[in-house]
Motif scaffolding. Structure first.
Motif, PDB file in Angstrom:
ATOM      1  N   ALA A   1     -32.528-110.759  93.837  1.00  0.00           N
ATOM      2  CA  ALA A   1     -32.043-112.126  93.643  1.00  0.00           C
ATOM      3  C   ALA A   1     -32.203-112.922  94.935  1.00  0.00           C
ATOM      4  O   ALA A   1     -32.206-112.367  96.038  1.00  0.00           O
ATOM      5  CB  ALA A   1     -30.581-112.102  93.222  1.00  0.00           C
ATOM      6  N   GLU A   2     -32.346-114.224  94.797  1.00  0.00           N
ATOM      7  CA  GLU A   2     -32.430-115.086  95.975  1.00  0.00           C
ATOM      8  C   GLU A   2     -31.015-115.336  96.485  1.00  0.00           C
ATOM      9  O   GLU A   2     -30.209-115.989  95.826  1.00  0.00           O
ATOM     10  CB  GLU A   2     -33.116-116.404  95.654  1.00  0.00           C
ATOM     11  CG  GLU A   2     -33.331-117.258  96.899  1.00  0.00           C
ATOM     12  CD  GLU A   2     -34.149-118.497  96.641  1.00  0.00           C
ATOM     13  OE1 GLU A   2     -34.291-119.305  97.588  1.00  0.00           O
ATOM     14  OE2 GLU A   2     -34.632-118.675  95.503  1.00  0.00           O
ATOM     15  N   LEU A   3     -30.730-114.791  97.662  1.00  0.00           N
ATOM     16  CA  LEU A   3     -29.394-114.851  98.229  1.00  0.00           C
ATOM     17  C   LEU A   3     -29.447-115.409  99.644  1.00  0.00           C
ATOM     18  O   LEU A   3     -30.497-115.397 100.290  1.00  0.00           O
ATOM     19  CB  LEU A   3     -28.777-113.452  98.289  1.00  0.00           C
ATOM     20  CG  LEU A   3     -28.718-112.650  96.994  1.00  0.00           C
ATOM     21  CD1 LEU A   3     -28.300-111.219  97.286  1.00  0.00           C
ATOM     22  CD2 LEU A   3     -27.754-113.291  96.015  1.00  0.00           C
ATOM     23  N   VAL A   4     -28.303-115.866 100.120  1.00  0.00           N
ATOM     24  CA  VAL A   4     -28.117-116.125 101.541  1.00  0.00           C
ATOM     25  C   VAL A   4     -27.104-115.084 102.005  1.00  0.00           C
ATOM     26  O   VAL A   4     -26.019-114.971 101.440  1.00  0.00           O
ATOM     27  CB  VAL A   4     -27.664-117.579 101.820  1.00  0.00           C
ATOM     28  CG1 VAL A   4     -26.427-117.937 101.037  1.00  0.00           C
ATOM     29  CG2 VAL A   4     -27.435-117.785 103.303  1.00  0.00           C
ATOM     30  N   ALA A   5     -27.500-114.266 102.988  1.00  0.00           N
ATOM     31  CA  ALA A   5     -26.685-113.121 103.390  1.00  0.00           C
ATOM     32  C   ALA A   5     -26.837-112.863 104.874  1.00  0.00           C
ATOM     33  O   ALA A   5     -27.861-113.177 105.483  1.00  0.00           O
ATOM     34  CB  ALA A   5     -27.091-111.875 102.595  1.00  0.00           C
ATOM     35  N   SER A   6     -25.792-112.269 105.453  1.00  0.00           N
ATOM     36  CA  SER A   6     -25.865-111.917 106.872  1.00  0.00           C
ATOM     37  C   SER A   6     -26.931-110.851 107.086  1.00  0.00           C
ATOM     38  O   SER A   6     -27.193-110.021 106.208  1.00  0.00           O
ATOM     39  CB  SER A   6     -24.506-111.433 107.362  1.00  0.00           C
ATOM     40  OG  SER A   6     -24.008-110.388 106.545  1.00  0.00           O
ATOM     41  N   THR A   7     -27.557-110.858 108.240  1.00  0.00           N
ATOM     42  CA  THR A   7     -28.677-109.960 108.494  1.00  0.00           C
ATOM     43  C   THR A   7     -28.276-108.495 108.406  1.00  0.00           C
ATOM     44  O   THR A   7     -29.081-107.662 107.985  1.00  0.00           O
ATOM     45  CB  THR A   7     -29.300-110.233 109.878  1.00  0.00           C
ATOM     46  OG1 THR A   7     -28.275-110.215 110.875  1.00  0.00           O
ATOM     47  CG2 THR A   7     -29.996-111.572 109.912  1.00  0.00           C
ATOM     48  N   ASP A   8     -27.035-108.170 108.772  1.00  0.00           N
ATOM     49  CA  ASP A   8     -26.611-106.773 108.668  1.00  0.00           C
ATOM     50  C   ASP A   8     -26.570-106.312 107.218  1.00  0.00           C
ATOM     51  O   ASP A   8     -26.941-105.174 106.904  1.00  0.00           O
ATOM     52  CB  ASP A   8     -25.266-106.548 109.363  1.00  0.00           C
ATOM     53  CG  ASP A   8     -24.188-107.515 108.922  1.00  0.00           C
ATOM     54  OD1 ASP A   8     -24.505-108.499 108.226  1.00  0.00           O
ATOM     55  OD2 ASP A   8     -23.019-107.292 109.269  1.00  0.00           O
ATOM     56  N   LEU A   9     -26.181-107.205 106.295  1.00  0.00           N
ATOM     57  CA  LEU A   9     -26.174-106.846 104.880  1.00  0.00           C
ATOM     58  C   LEU A   9     -27.570-106.799 104.293  1.00  0.00           C
ATOM     59  O   LEU A   9     -27.851-105.982 103.412  1.00  0.00           O
ATOM     60  CB  LEU A   9     -25.330-107.843 104.081  1.00  0.00           C
ATOM     61  CG  LEU A   9     -23.822-107.688 104.139  1.00  0.00           C
ATOM     62  CD1 LEU A   9     -23.174-108.659 103.164  1.00  0.00           C
ATOM     63  CD2 LEU A   9     -23.392-106.274 103.816  1.00  0.00           C
ATOM     64  N   ILE A  10     -28.433-107.667 104.751  1.00  0.00           N
ATOM     65  CA  ILE A  10     -29.817-107.656 104.250  1.00  0.00           C
ATOM     66  C   ILE A  10     -30.432-106.285 104.463  1.00  0.00           C
ATOM     67  O   ILE A  10     -31.090-105.725 103.573  1.00  0.00           O
ATOM     68  CB  ILE A  10     -30.650-108.757 104.922  1.00  0.00           C
ATOM     69  CG1 ILE A  10     -30.169-110.140 104.467  1.00  0.00           C
ATOM     70  CG2 ILE A  10     -32.135-108.591 104.600  1.00  0.00           C
ATOM     71  CD1 ILE A  10     -30.826-111.293 105.185  1.00  0.00           C
ATOM     72  N   GLY A  11     -30.192-105.708 105.640  1.00  0.00           N
ATOM     73  CA  GLY A  11     -30.720-104.387 105.924  1.00  0.00           C
ATOM     74  C   GLY A  11     -29.965-103.288 105.207  1.00  0.00           C
ATOM     75  O   GLY A  11     -30.570-102.393 104.601  1.00  0.00           O
TER      76      GLY A  11
END
Length: 211
Positions: A143-153
């Motif tokens: 899904a297209e999300l906006v997320a903190s970089t730590d969660l993206i990984g």
């Protein structure tokens, strides 16, 4: 001039905006540790680069979370200190709402809430909710999300982007409230942590699909 600060995650940002909310300039960065120590130097650098003196500041705007305990405390302390020292109004803005404003095509926003939990704010839902990492369905990773970089990984979010323009969105929301005369009380303004009482089961009842 509005100074805006967003520090709910390792992806932090600052912005300068006109009282109308129109952006003058912003800066964003990511740091795994010690990110709070960069807020004031980056803000002062931004003001210097664009010729904005402290005397031109008319209000402060700050993201209130939920998110990083330390990041939120540092960001709010800086914003409240500047507002007190300059004797100008302050406005707090829900961070994940600002993240979604900054990325209009995202279906949701996510920020870490602990070692294996995250706060999520779906665009179709009025408030954030707390989920465990294992409640994030596989379909949500695309899904297209906006997320903190730590969660993206950590969650392998394949179409997520960090909230690099969040401070600009905080400034726009604050400008709307200021025009309506709705500034916050400097003494009582606090971060929004939203954590449930210790010992309660705070996992999502069903997997989050974003669909």
């Amino acid at each position: 001039m509005i100074i805006a600060i967003e520090s709910a995650s390792p992806d932090q940002s600052v912005a300068l905006a006109h009282p109308s909310g129109e952006l003058v300039a912003d800066a964003a960065w990511s740091a795994e540790r010690g990110q709070g120590s960069l807020l004031l130097p980056r803000l002062l650098e931004l003001m210097s680069d664009h010729g904005v003196p402290m005397s031109a500041v008319s209000s402060l705007a700050v993201g209130l979370g939920p998110g990083s305990f330390t990041g939120l405390r540092v960001g709010l302390a800086l914003a409240k200190g500047l507002a007190a020292g300059l004797a100008v109004p302050i406005v707090g803005v829900p961070s994940l709402d600002a993240w979604l404003d900054a990325q209009p095509t995202a279906v949701g926003a996510m920020v870490r809430a602990g070692a294996a939990q995250a706060w999520i704010r779906a665009r179709t839902e009025p408030e954030p909710r707390l989920i465990a990492f294992d409640a994030v369905a596989e379909t949500s990773r695309d899904a297209e999300l906006v997320a903190s970089t730590d969660l993206i990984g950590a969650l392998e979010l394949r179409r997520a982007s960090p909230p690099t323009r969040a401070a600009a969105a905080v400034a726009r929301r604050a400008a709307e409230r200021l025009r309506a005369g709705a500034a916050d009380d400097l003494a009582s303004l606090e971060p929004v942590y939203l954590r449930p009482p210790r010992g309660l089961d705070d996992r999502a009842a069903a997997p989050v699909t974003w669909l």
